[in-house]
Scaffold this motif. Structure first.
Motif, PDB file in Angstrom:
ATOM      1  N   ASP A 463      -7.017  -1.297   5.523  1.00 41.13           N
ATOM      2  CA  ASP A 463      -7.143  -0.460   6.721  1.00 41.13           C
ATOM      3  C   ASP A 463      -5.760  -0.098   7.250  1.00 41.13           C
ATOM      4  OD1 ASP A 463      -9.935  -0.594   6.712  1.00 41.13           O
ATOM      5  OD2 ASP A 463      -9.890  -2.552   7.701  1.00 41.13           O
ATOM      6  N   LEU A 464      -5.618   1.138   7.701  1.00 43.48           N
ATOM      7  CA  LEU A 464      -4.374   1.585   8.296  1.00 43.48           C
ATOM      8  C   LEU A 464      -4.396   1.337   9.805  1.00 43.48           C
ATOM      9  CD1 LEU A 464      -3.840   5.035   6.516  1.00 43.48           C
ATOM     10  CD2 LEU A 464      -2.726   2.868   5.986  1.00 43.48           C
ATOM     11  N   GLU A 465      -3.220   0.998  10.346  1.00 46.55           N
ATOM     12  CA  GLU A 465      -3.101   0.865  11.792  1.00 46.55           C
ATOM     13  C   GLU A 465      -3.006   2.253  12.423  1.00 46.55           C
ATOM     14  OE1 GLU A 465       0.202  -1.609  12.681  1.00 46.55           O
ATOM     15  OE2 GLU A 465      -0.904  -3.470  12.329  1.00 46.55           O
ATOM     16  N   ASN A 466      -3.297   2.301  13.696  1.00 45.21           N
ATOM     17  CA  ASN A 466      -3.238   3.583  14.409  1.00 45.21           C
ATOM     18  C   ASN A 466      -2.541   3.345  15.744  1.00 45.21           C
ATOM     19  OD1 ASN A 466      -3.792   6.336  14.328  1.00 45.21           O
ATOM     20  ND2 ASN A 466      -5.581   6.109  15.636  1.00 45.21           N
ATOM     21  N   LYS A 467      -1.200   3.187  15.661  1.00 45.78           N
ATOM     22  CA  LYS A 467      -0.416   2.852  16.850  1.00 45.78           C
ATOM     23  C   LYS A 467       0.710   3.858  17.042  1.00 45.78           C
ATOM     24  CE  LYS A 467      -1.175  -2.148  16.394  1.00 45.78           C
ATOM     25  NZ  LYS A 467      -0.486  -3.456  16.222  1.00 45.78           N
ATOM     26  N   PRO A 468       1.193   3.990  18.270  1.00 50.29           N
ATOM     27  CA  PRO A 468       2.333   4.886  18.499  1.00 50.29           C
ATOM     28  C   PRO A 468       3.601   4.345  17.832  1.00 50.29           C
ATOM     29  CG  PRO A 468       1.174   4.390  20.546  1.00 50.29           C
ATOM     30  CD  PRO A 468       0.647   3.441  19.524  1.00 50.29           C
ATOM     31  N   PHE A 469       4.409   5.229  17.294  1.00 48.44           N
ATOM     32  CA  PHE A 469       5.700   4.822  16.739  1.00 48.44           C
ATOM     33  C   PHE A 469       6.658   6.002  16.834  1.00 48.44           C
ATOM     34  CE2 PHE A 469       3.557   6.750  13.153  1.00 48.44           C
ATOM     35  CZ  PHE A 469       4.564   7.421  12.471  1.00 48.44           C
ATOM     36  N   GLU A 470       7.935   5.671  16.765  1.00 47.70           N
ATOM     37  CA  GLU A 470       8.996   6.671  16.882  1.00 47.70           C
ATOM     38  C   GLU A 470       9.442   7.045  15.477  1.00 47.70           C
ATOM     39  OE1 GLU A 470      11.814   9.203  18.200  1.00 47.70           O
ATOM     40  OE2 GLU A 470      12.412   7.529  16.939  1.00 47.70           O
ATOM     41  N   LEU A 471       9.127   8.278  15.044  1.00 48.88           N
ATOM     42  CA  LEU A 471       9.382   8.693  13.661  1.00 48.88           C
ATOM     43  C   LEU A 471      10.875   8.679  13.338  1.00 48.88           C
ATOM     44  CD1 LEU A 471       8.310   9.758  10.975  1.00 48.88           C
ATOM     45  CD2 LEU A 471       8.464  12.067  11.917  1.00 48.88           C
ATOM     46  N   GLY A 506       0.042   6.481  14.268  1.00 50.79           N
ATOM     47  CA  GLY A 506      -0.326   6.217  12.875  1.00 50.79           C
ATOM     48  C   GLY A 506       0.178   4.857  12.453  1.00 50.79           C
ATOM     49  N   ASP A 507       0.305   4.670  11.163  1.00 52.38           N
ATOM     50  CA  ASP A 507       0.744   3.388  10.614  1.00 52.38           C
ATOM     51  C   ASP A 507       2.195   3.531  10.174  1.00 52.38           C
ATOM     52  OD1 ASP A 507       1.150   1.002   9.199  1.00 52.38           O
ATOM     53  OD2 ASP A 507      -0.975   0.886   8.664  1.00 52.38           O
ATOM     54  N   ALA A 508       3.115   3.105  11.038  1.00 51.41           N
ATOM     55  CA  ALA A 508       4.546   3.228  10.736  1.00 51.41           C
ATOM     56  C   ALA A 508       4.944   2.348   9.564  1.00 51.41           C
ATOM     57  CB  ALA A 508       5.359   2.868  11.972  1.00 51.41           C
ATOM     58  N   LEU A 509       4.305   1.177   9.447  1.00 52.12           N
ATOM     59  CA  LEU A 509       4.662   0.251   8.369  1.00 52.12           C
ATOM     60  C   LEU A 509       4.356   0.857   7.009  1.00 52.12           C
ATOM     61  CD1 LEU A 509       5.594  -2.527   7.400  1.00 52.12           C
ATOM     62  CD2 LEU A 509       3.230  -3.327   7.660  1.00 52.12           C
ATOM     63  N   ARG A 510       3.179   1.477   6.885  1.00 51.57           N
ATOM     64  CA  ARG A 510       2.804   2.038   5.586  1.00 51.57           C
ATOM     65  C   ARG A 510       3.585   3.324   5.290  1.00 51.57           C
ATOM     66  NH1 ARG A 510       1.479  -2.358   3.256  1.00 51.57           N
ATOM     67  NH2 ARG A 510      -0.120  -3.508   4.420  1.00 51.57           N
ATOM     68  N   LEU A 511       3.935   4.096   6.318  1.00 50.15           N
ATOM     69  CA  LEU A 511       4.806   5.244   6.106  1.00 50.15           C
ATOM     70  C   LEU A 511       6.169   4.779   5.605  1.00 50.15           C
ATOM     71  CD1 LEU A 511       5.484   8.243   6.303  1.00 50.15           C
ATOM     72  CD2 LEU A 511       6.077   7.877   8.711  1.00 50.15           C
ATOM     73  N   ALA A 589       1.655   4.413  -7.549  1.00 55.65           N
ATOM     74  CA  ALA A 589       0.186   4.370  -7.463  1.00 55.65           C
ATOM     75  C   ALA A 589      -0.248   3.979  -6.052  1.00 55.65           C
ATOM     76  CB  ALA A 589      -0.368   3.391  -8.494  1.00 55.65           C
ATOM     77  N   ILE A 590       0.434   2.972  -5.471  1.00 52.57           N
ATOM     78  CA  ILE A 590       0.105   2.556  -4.110  1.00 52.57           C
ATOM     79  C   ILE A 590       0.474   3.664  -3.115  1.00 52.57           C
ATOM     80  CG2 ILE A 590       0.697   0.901  -2.293  1.00 52.57           C
ATOM     81  CD1 ILE A 590       1.056  -1.190  -4.510  1.00 52.57           C
ATOM     82  N   SER A 591       1.635   4.289  -3.332  1.00 53.04           N
ATOM     83  CA  SER A 591       2.040   5.378  -2.443  1.00 53.04           C
ATOM     84  C   SER A 591       1.007   6.496  -2.443  1.00 53.04           C
ATOM     85  CB  SER A 591       3.405   5.924  -2.880  1.00 53.04           C
ATOM     86  OG  SER A 591       4.409   4.941  -2.748  1.00 53.04           O
ATOM     87  N   LYS A 592       0.503   6.832  -3.620  1.00 54.03           N
ATOM     88  CA  LYS A 592      -0.513   7.889  -3.709  1.00 54.03           C
ATOM     89  C   LYS A 592      -1.763   7.508  -2.910  1.00 54.03           C
ATOM     90  CE  LYS A 592      -3.358  10.475  -6.999  1.00 54.03           C
ATOM     91  NZ  LYS A 592      -3.710  10.658  -8.420  1.00 54.03           N
ATOM     92  N   GLN A 593      -2.199   6.235  -3.062  1.00 53.51           N
ATOM     93  CA  GLN A 593      -3.389   5.786  -2.333  1.00 53.51           C
ATOM     94  C   GLN A 593      -3.141   5.822  -0.828  1.00 53.51           C
ATOM     95  OE1 GLN A 593      -6.232   5.100  -3.641  1.00 53.51           O
ATOM     96  NE2 GLN A 593      -6.000   4.439  -5.743  1.00 53.51           N
ATOM     97  N   LEU A 594      -1.954   5.383  -0.404  1.00 55.11           N
ATOM     98  CA  LEU A 594      -1.648   5.379   1.031  1.00 55.11           C
ATOM     99  C   LEU A 594      -1.594   6.800   1.589  1.00 55.11           C
ATOM    100  CD1 LEU A 594       1.103   2.602   1.162  1.00 55.11           C
ATOM    101  CD2 LEU A 594      -1.264   2.419   1.930  1.00 55.11           C
ATOM    102  N   VAL A 595      -0.976   7.708   0.831  1.00 55.82           N
ATOM    103  CA  VAL A 595      -0.896   9.105   1.269  1.00 55.82           C
ATOM    104  C   VAL A 595      -2.299   9.690   1.435  1.00 55.82           C
ATOM    105  CG1 VAL A 595      -0.255  11.433   0.532  1.00 55.82           C
ATOM    106  CG2 VAL A 595       1.405   9.580   0.370  1.00 55.82           C
ATOM    107  N   GLN A 596      -3.174   9.413   0.490  1.00 51.99           N
ATOM    108  CA  GLN A 596      -4.541   9.919   0.581  1.00 51.99           C
ATOM    109  C   GLN A 596      -5.274   9.322   1.784  1.00 51.99           C
ATOM    110  OE1 GLN A 596      -6.069   9.010  -3.320  1.00 51.99           O
ATOM    111  NE2 GLN A 596      -5.305  10.921  -4.210  1.00 51.99           N
ATOM    112  N   MET A 597      -5.019   8.026   2.059  1.00 51.91           N
ATOM    113  CA  MET A 597      -5.641   7.406   3.227  1.00 51.91           C
ATOM    114  C   MET A 597      -5.110   8.021   4.520  1.00 51.91           C
ATOM    115  SD  MET A 597      -5.679   3.425   1.981  1.00 51.91           S
ATOM    116  CE  MET A 597      -6.511   2.820   3.434  1.00 51.91           C
ATOM    117  N   MET A 598      -3.895   8.563   4.477  1.00 48.70           N
ATOM    118  CA  MET A 598      -3.324   9.230   5.643  1.00 48.70           C
ATOM    119  C   MET A 598      -3.729  10.704   5.714  1.00 48.70           C
ATOM    120  SD  MET A 598       0.555   7.669   5.769  1.00 48.70           S
ATOM    121  CE  MET A 598       0.843   5.933   6.120  1.00 48.70           C
TER     122      MET A 598
END
Length: 977
Positions: A463-471, A506-511, A589-598
């Motif tokens: 699951d992705l987090e959905n929190k404020p973050f500073e890009l 969004g999920d700053a950690l996964r980005l 492969a993980i990056s692709k999955q994370l991008v799709q989840m985003m």
């Protein structure tokens, strides 16, 4: 007696005229004769061609009846006496005769024109061919009596005309001599042209009705008739040829289609059948006969005979389908089983279609049944395999959870202790070894995290987090992380942002994980040039924004084949890259999955040797202006709270001694008071005596685990609200759910992340004191320490402009330069300045010198790179080596670093060999080589091996490539004398 002039003139004129008339008669007769014979030959040739063309088609299909009919019709034509047709083996197939008295056999032994009973015949034999291949022969008996009689009549007529002309000429020679001569000459010329089949205009000569005029008219008529007949004959031949070609083409097509259809039906591996409106299966193919065990005749013997092949409960339903077809309602497809006469049952998928008559009424039903028995069995097997796979996936998940804990626990100790030691006073050699050890530990941790992330994504439990973050903060962290790696390789790395807002949801950690992977790959595969990280908004509305990130490098690039495998798990562009650059093959492969989840997509644009551009999009939530302010305030409050909780008392329940040391060191740095419990039972006992502000609870401990200990502590009245934080290498989702179920407030994973630890402490410990906001703001706004003084050979002002006015960062970069080029003498082989390795070192020095503002090193390396003169390169290289040594000495002097100790001890060959063999034995058993033994080995190798081999084996040992180190050491021992 002497004749008068007149008579002499008349006699001379008459003599000349007679001679001239004779010539005219002769040429006329010759022309007419040639023309007549030419017509005979043309008729024969035309008749022969017509007959052979008529015989081709029936001869090809061997239609004797048509042959006879065609022969009979042909002999009815004028001048055709008899015909015979033979096949290519000269066997008689057909004959016909216009006159029963004519026996063709009498003519076959002779040749040329044959006379019989006052009639003249000519026998012609011709081959019948199709596409230059002889398919038969024809004999045709032509009667040419009439034509010959015409020729004879013409001869007699000609002589008669001559006599008449001579008689008349006697009386009127002096009147018509000249006229007659001219007219006959003109007619002769026309006759010759006609004879030669040339187009000519017959001249009008003489008066109407005289012989010359008649002859002229006759020639004119003959020419017109010849032209007319030739035209008709040509048209007839063209039409005949066209009809024959069309007929042959149609017949060939029909034969081919019939053959194809028959072959398809008979060879089909399916049941193909036709049923009439009464339910009679009037046709079934051989496959259906073989399966059912009945012949087509038996199956068609009665209506619905085929119903006996059906299962009893399906008979009425299938028969009803056929009956409904009478009303025009057809079930196009369905599945059911057929049972053969031997009891074999197979499942078929049927496709049905209606065949309608001209009134649109049902006439037939065609059906095709494909055997899908094996497919049905495979579907059942797949269902069972799916259940087995789900069971295996659960087992794999459990295994990964256990392995995660078992690996992370010792790794937590390694990383923690290493980082603690790195904070102490170390010499350059020790710091280098420990930093490499720390890098290797984190690399191993990254591998574990990649495997766990992929497993969770694969299982759908990520699951992705959905929190404020500073890009901007995320992007700047990425740049800081890779900045020195880029400088060390001589590669420029820049950030290009085009955004209206910087705060996202969004999920700053996964980005960060995606960007770390892509930027890290860019640096890994780029030896020169630049890397640009570009961020732009592609689409946005009131609630969300779609950002496009592109990471462009000038590295090695890749071909289209490698790009196709790029985002597959456990794979890289090719195996050579895996060997050269390493990696698990999971990152992309993980990056692709994370991008799709985003909510985005990822792709690559690349050309081999020209670099690559990785482009991905991601959708984030937008924050309102007031939300941005609250986020900033939250950061400030967290800093205040960190000072506010100093002195808090914390209970650490941890059975691993190394982990105890690491966590205690981190907590004491934050000025916390820490008590240690070695197991859950001790933790319960300490909690019963002391009221702690927070408890850090390991999950897996001897005597009593963390779950049971938490349950018992929660039963103590004073601990209803005290935060208990899970501290474990078990990071699977189910582990977090279990910790929450027993009353734990949060979950910290091992190895301990310092930022995560401080955030957890600030969040859960109640403040013990109040810290003014202004104090925190002053700390937050304090500028990093500046670099004061000068270092010989380095433009510190330019360096500050490049990397920022941060003394610690500048010191770290410059000392890294010292360690990297300490052995510059052995790195540059001046005897081979054209080698790739020499050029690579020069290029690296140029890039590093420029990025670190080491003026002289940068200038000399640039001059070497630009020069083609070997002697000049050697001279400049010597100067460069001295310049590198001087700047290293200046850097170490500036930071009061001691130069690495020189090796002065000497050892005998026997002692060196004995020591190396002991190392080889340990490497063969995969025994970890202590740092002290590595140092002694490096010292001993200086006297018995080349510098490149020594550096290679030490590097292999530092990076735990024991197999490679073992091979090199065995090579060195083998070369020792």
């Amino acid at each position: 007696m002497k004749l008068s002039f007149r008579y002499r003139f008349i006699l001379s004129f008459l003599s000349i005229e007679i001679l001239f008339i004779s010539l005219i008669v002769f040429f006329n007769f010759t022309s007419l004769s040639k023309l007549s014979h030419s017509l005979i030959e043309e008729k024969i040739e035309t008749g022969t061609t017509l007959f052979t063309e008529m015989m081709k088609t029936p001869l090809i299909i061997y239609d004797l009846g048509t042959l006879d009919n065609q022969a009979e019709s042909f002999v009815k034509l004028k001048n055709i006496a008899a015909v015979k047709v033979f096949d290519k083996e000269h066997r008689l197939l057909s004959n016909a005769s216009a006159d029963s008295q004519i026996k063709m056999d009498r003519f076959e032994e002779t040749s040329g024109d044959i006379e019989e009973n006052g009639r003249t015949f000519r026998l012609i034999e011709a081959s019948i061919k199709m596409d230059d291949e002889t398919i038969g022969y024809a004999k045709i008996l032509f009667e040419i009596s009439e034509s010959l009689e015409i020729i004879e009549d013409n001869r007699r007529l000609t002589f008669l005309l001559v006599l008449i002309e001579i008689t008349i000429s006697t009386f009127i020679a002096y009147i018509i001599g000249n006229r007659l001569t001219r007219a006959l000459n003109r007619l002769t010329l026309s006759a010759e042209r006609i004879a030669e089949d040339e187009e000519t205009q017959i001249p009008s000569v003489g008066a109407n009705g005289d012989e010359i005029t008649i002859l002229s008219d006759a020639l004119q008529l003959m020419q017109e008739r010849i032209r007319e007949r030739n035209g008709k004959l040509n048209n007839a031949m063209a039409e005949l040829k066209e009809d024959i070609l069309k007929r042959n083409e149609l017949e060939s097509k029909l034969i081919f289609e019939k053959s194809i259809n028959k072959t398809l039906v008979e060879s089909a591996n399916a049941i193909i059948a036709i049923m009439d409106k009464d339910g009679v299966m009037i046709n079934i193919n051989p496959y259906g006969e073989r399966f059912t065990g009945y012949t087509q005749k038996e199956i068609a013997s009665e209506p619905y005979f085929w119903a006996r092949f059906l299962q009893p409960h399906m008979q009425d339903k299938v028969v009803g389908i056929i009956k409904n077809a009478r009303e025009g309602n057809i079930t196009k497809s369905f599945q059911n089983a057929w049972i053969s006469i031997e009891g074999e049952e197979r499942i078929f998928e049927w496709s049905n279609a209606l065949v309608l008559d001209e009134k649109g009424q049902m006439q037939y039903v065609t059906t095709i049944g494909i055997d899908i028995t094996e497919q049905k069995e495979r579907e059942l097997e797949l269902e069972k395999a799916k259940e087995a796979a789900e069971t295996a996936a659960k087992a794999k998940s459990d295994f990964l959870a256990n392995m995660s804990h078992e690996i992370r626990t010792p790794l937590n100790g390694i990383i923690g202790l290493t980082e603690l030691v790195l904070k102490s006073d170390l010499n350059a050699r020790q710091r280098d070894f420990l930093e490499k050890s720390n890098l290797s530990s984190h690399a191993l941790l990254d591998v574990i995290n990649d495997i766990l992330d992929y497993s969770k994504i694969e299982a759908g439990k990520f699951d992705l987090e959905n929190k404020p973050f500073e890009l901007n903060s995320v992007l700047n962290n990425i740049m800081s992380l890779f900045e020195f790696q880029a400088i060390q390789k001589g590669v420029s790395i820049t950030l290009d942002i085009h955004l209206n807002e910087s705060v996202m949801i969004g999920d700053a950690l996964r980005l960060t994980q995606i960007l770390t992977n892509l930027v890290g790959n860019a640096i890994k595969f780029t030896d020169s040039g630049s890397i640009v990280v570009h961020v732009v908004s592609t689409n946005e509305d009131d609630d969300s924004v779609c950002l496009q990130f592109s990471i462009k490098d000038t590295g090695i690039g890749m071909n289209s084949k490698a790009q196709k495998k790029l985002f597959q798990e456990f794979s890289q562009a090719d195996t050579s890259i895996t060997r050269k650059y390493g990696g698990t093959g999971l990152g992309l492969a993980i990056s692709k999955q994370l991008v799709q989840m985003m909510g985005g997509e990822i792709r690559v644009e690349s050309e081999e040797g020209m670099g690559s551009t990785f482009i991905f999009t991601a959708v984030f939530g937008k924050m309102k202006s007031f939300a941005l302010q609250s986020t900033v305030e939250k950061i400030v409050i967290s800093r205040e709270s960190l000072d506010a909780i100093k002195g808090a008392r914390i209970l650490l329940a941890e059975d691993n001694t190394i982990n105890q040391i690491v966590v205690v060191e981190l907590l004491e740095e934050l000025e916390m008071i820490v008590d240690i419990a070695a197991n859950g039972k001790e933790a319960v006992a300490l909690a019963g005596m002391i009221l702690y502000d927070l408890i850090l609870m390991d999950l897996q401990m001897p005597v009593m685990d963390g779950f049971e200990a938490t349950k018992e502590i929660r039963m103590i009245p004073e601990y209803k609200e005290v935060p208990i934080i899970a501290l474990s290498a078990a990071v699977m989702q189910k582990d977090k759910e279990l910790t929450s179920a027993v009353g734990m407030n949060a979950h910290l994973s091992k190895p301990i992340d310092y930022a995560a630890l401080t955030d957890t402490l600030v969040r859960w410990i109640r403040p013990l004191r109040t810290v003014s906001k202004s104090t925190v703001e002053e700390k937050k706004e304090a500028a990093p320490s500046e670099v004061f003084g000068t270092i010989e050979g380095i433009d510190l002002k330019a360096l500050r402009d490049l990397v920022g006015n941060n003394s610690e960062k500048i010191k770290r970069y410059l000392l890294y330069f010292c360690d990297e080029f300490e052995m510059i003498d052995s790195m540059l082989d001046l005897t081979n300045v054209q080698s790739d390795s020499f050029k690579h070192v020069i290029h690296t020095l140029k890039g590093t010198g420029g990025n670190l503002s080491i003026i002289k090193v940068y200038a000399l390396a640039g001059a070497i790179e630009a020069s083609d003169d070997v002697s000049e390169i050697e001279t400049l290289s010597s100067q460069l080596i001295n310049a590198v040594k001087e700047v290293i000495e200046a850097i170490r002097s500036f930071y009061q670093e001691e130069k690495k100790d020189e090796v002065t001890a000497s050892h005998s060959i026997e002692s060196v060999r004995e020591f190396i063999n002991a190392i080889i034995a340990d490497l063969a058993q995969s025994t970890v080589i202590e740092q002290g033994r590595i140092g002694v080995l490096e010292e001993m190798l200086q006297g018995v091996s080349h510098d490149d081999l020594r550096k290679e084996v030490i590097e292999y040992i530092h990076t735990y490539q024991y197999d490679n180190a073992l091979a090199v050491l065995q090579k060195i021992v083998g070369s020792m004398k």
